[in-house]
Design an enzyme around this catalytic site. Structure first.
Site, PDB file in Angstrom:
ATOM      1  N   GLY A  46     112.867  63.673  88.518  1.00 61.90           N
ATOM      2  CA  GLY A  46     111.704  64.044  89.330  1.00 61.90           C
ATOM      3  C   GLY A  46     112.119  64.308  90.766  1.00 61.90           C
ATOM      4  O   GLY A  46     112.658  65.369  91.106  1.00 61.90           O
ATOM      5  N   ASN A  51     111.994  68.075  87.085  1.00 63.34           N
ATOM      6  CA  ASN A  51     110.526  68.149  87.027  1.00 63.34           C
ATOM      7  C   ASN A  51     110.009  68.058  88.463  1.00 63.34           C
ATOM      8  O   ASN A  51     110.023  66.989  89.061  1.00 63.34           O
ATOM      9  CB  ASN A  51     110.007  66.978  86.174  1.00 63.34           C
ATOM     10  CG  ASN A  51     108.494  66.859  86.217  1.00 63.34           C
ATOM     11  OD1 ASN A  51     107.790  67.780  86.650  1.00 63.34           O
ATOM     12  ND2 ASN A  51     107.983  65.718  85.764  1.00 63.34           N
ATOM     13  N   TRP A  52     109.578  69.202  88.992  1.00 64.20           N
ATOM     14  CA  TRP A  52     109.148  69.232  90.401  1.00 64.20           C
ATOM     15  C   TRP A  52     107.794  68.568  90.627  1.00 64.20           C
ATOM     16  O   TRP A  52     107.379  68.370  91.766  1.00 64.20           O
ATOM     17  CB  TRP A  52     109.073  70.685  90.886  1.00 64.20           C
ATOM     18  CG  TRP A  52     110.411  71.321  91.107  1.00 64.20           C
ATOM     19  CD1 TRP A  52     111.634  70.703  91.094  1.00 64.20           C
ATOM     20  CD2 TRP A  52     110.665  72.709  91.381  1.00 64.20           C
ATOM     21  NE1 TRP A  52     112.622  71.626  91.340  1.00 64.20           N
ATOM     22  CE2 TRP A  52     112.057  72.855  91.524  1.00 64.20           C
ATOM     23  CE3 TRP A  52     109.842  73.828  91.529  1.00 64.20           C
ATOM     24  CZ2 TRP A  52     112.656  74.093  91.803  1.00 64.20           C
ATOM     25  CZ3 TRP A  52     110.428  75.060  91.793  1.00 64.20           C
ATOM     26  CH2 TRP A  52     111.815  75.176  91.931  1.00 64.20           C
ATOM     27  N   LYS A  53     107.069  68.303  89.552  1.00 60.77           N
ATOM     28  CA  LYS A  53     105.700  67.743  89.682  1.00 60.77           C
ATOM     29  C   LYS A  53     104.881  68.638  90.615  1.00 60.77           C
ATOM     30  O   LYS A  53     105.079  69.855  90.606  1.00 60.77           O
ATOM     31  CB  LYS A  53     105.764  66.282  90.132  1.00 60.77           C
ATOM     32  CG  LYS A  53     106.692  65.456  89.230  1.00 60.77           C
ATOM     33  CD  LYS A  53     106.645  63.987  89.478  1.00 60.77           C
ATOM     34  CE  LYS A  53     107.631  63.289  88.534  1.00 60.77           C
ATOM     35  NZ  LYS A  53     107.602  61.836  88.656  1.00 60.77           N
ATOM     36  N   GLU A  79     110.898  57.499  79.502  1.00 65.60           N
ATOM     37  CA  GLU A  79     110.620  57.274  80.915  1.00 65.60           C
ATOM     38  C   GLU A  79     109.804  55.999  81.110  1.00 65.60           C
ATOM     39  O   GLU A  79     108.579  56.034  81.032  1.00 65.60           O
ATOM     40  CB  GLU A  79     109.794  58.438  81.465  1.00 65.60           C
ATOM     41  CG  GLU A  79     110.455  59.772  81.334  1.00 65.60           C
ATOM     42  CD  GLU A  79     109.903  60.734  82.374  1.00 65.60           C
ATOM     43  OE1 GLU A  79     110.687  61.244  83.162  1.00 65.60           O
ATOM     44  OE2 GLU A  79     108.675  60.913  82.412  1.00 65.60           O
ATOM     45  N   HIS A 133     103.575  63.366  79.842  1.00 64.91           N
ATOM     46  CA  HIS A 133     104.203  62.616  80.940  1.00 64.91           C
ATOM     47  C   HIS A 133     103.308  61.434  81.307  1.00 64.91           C
ATOM     48  O   HIS A 133     102.078  61.543  81.264  1.00 64.91           O
ATOM     49  CB  HIS A 133     104.400  63.535  82.155  1.00 64.91           C
ATOM     50  CG  HIS A 133     105.277  62.914  83.197  1.00 64.91           C
ATOM     51  ND1 HIS A 133     104.824  61.961  84.070  1.00 64.91           N
ATOM     52  CD2 HIS A 133     106.587  63.085  83.475  1.00 64.91           C
ATOM     53  CE1 HIS A 133     105.824  61.580  84.850  1.00 64.91           C
ATOM     54  NE2 HIS A 133     106.905  62.252  84.508  1.00 64.91           N
ATOM     55  N   SER A 149     113.938  57.572  88.349  1.00 62.04           N
ATOM     56  CA  SER A 149     114.819  57.279  89.485  1.00 62.04           C
ATOM     57  C   SER A 149     116.277  57.668  89.244  1.00 62.04           C
ATOM     58  O   SER A 149     117.204  56.975  89.685  1.00 62.04           O
ATOM     59  CB  SER A 149     114.705  55.801  89.888  1.00 62.04           C
ATOM     60  OG  SER A 149     113.381  55.498  90.279  1.00 62.04           O
TER      61      SER A 149
HETATM   62  P1  PGA Z   1     111.575  60.299  89.312  1.00 62.38           P
HETATM   63  O1  PGA Z   1     110.587  60.879  88.202  1.00 62.38           O
HETATM   64  O2  PGA Z   1     112.935  60.904  89.036  1.00 62.38           O
HETATM   65  O3  PGA Z   1     110.987  60.750  90.612  1.00 62.38           O
HETATM   66  O4  PGA Z   1     111.597  58.824  89.136  1.00 62.38           O
HETATM   67  C1  PGA Z   1     110.991  61.008  86.884  1.00 62.38           C
HETATM   68  C2  PGA Z   1     109.918  61.719  86.117  1.00 62.38           C
HETATM   69  O5  PGA Z   1     108.767  61.269  86.165  1.00 62.38           O
HETATM   70  O6  PGA Z   1     110.172  62.755  85.479  1.00 62.38           O
END
Ligand code: PGA
Length: 221
Positions: free
Chosen positions: A205, A9-11, A146, A97, A184
């Site tokens: 992420g 998930n690149w956000k 999550e 999310h 994480s």
């Molecule tokens: P992160 O995000 O891997 O940067 O902790 C996870 C997510 O929100 O999909």
């Protein structure tokens, strides 16, 4: 061996140029056989076509997901991207999310609307939950567990706790077939999650942004 889902998930990250470089590296890597792993990337909307065109041209075994799905259909909804248009480029859609729940105040009822729009368009919804008590739309198949404290903090949940939550979710919702863990995840800890009986993959992420690290996550999962 059970199928494992590795979802990046690149956000709100990556320029078109960075997307191209990422695709070149990950596509090269995926030419090695990772048959039992389903690798999916969720870019910002503006990059969906670029990724879809690349994957088609290079026959890359990479699934594509959207980071959100509109609660509305086609029509006069400025700024919205309905599921039926996303379906042209993507096969999955992340819904609910925790960042959207907190920054955009998304509610469970909006999430249910989005879920239903995604299902109608045959865009597989991946519903994010923060714990086993989060409400799930009826007939949910994919869940991403999550915990908020683990997202982007470098402090993942323990694999044992994530496994216990995944097990509870499956027990409470018989429609749920796949529970992914997110928060994480990196190449060093991914196996500790994917080796659990009730965890079917990971939602990654930050660590999905760097192609070499994402490839290591796929290899180690
Ligand atoms: P992160 O995000 O891997 O940067 O902790 C996870 C997510 O929100 O999909």
């Amino acid at each position: 061996m059970k199928k494992k889902y590795i979802v990046g998930n690149w956000k709100a990250n990556q320029t078109a140029e960075q997307v191209q470089l990422w695709l070149d590296e990950v596509s090269q890597f995926l030419t090695t056989n990772y048959g039992e792993k389903e690798v999916i990337v969720c870019p910002p909307f503006i990059h969906l076509k670029q990724v879809a065109d690349y994957v088609k041209e290079h026959e890359t075994p990479l699934g594509i997901g959207a980071q959100d799905v509109s609660a509305f259909g086609i029509g006069a909804y400025t700024g919205e991207i309905p599921a039926s248009l996303l379906r042209e480029f993507a096969s999955y859609g992340i819904i609910g999310h925790s960042e959207r729940r907190s920054y955009l105040h998304e509610t469970d009822s909006q999430i249910t609307e989005k879920f239903s729009m995604a299902n109608q368009a045959i865009l597989h919804p991946i519903v994010c939950v923060q714990d086993a008590a989060t409400q799930l739309p009826e007939n949910t198949v994919f869940v991403a567990y999550e915990p908020v404290a683990a997202i982007g903090t470098g402090n993942p949940d323990t694999p044992e706790n994530a496994e216990a939550v995944a097990k509870t979710i499956k027990e409470q919702h018989p429609s749920v077939q796949f529970v992914l863990y997110g928060g994480s995840v990196n190449s060093g800890n991914v196996a500790s999650f994917t080796m659990q009986d009730n965890i079917d993959g990971v939602l990654v992420g930050k660590a999905s942004l760097v192609a070499s690290e994402f490839c290591k996550i796929i290899a180690n999962a």
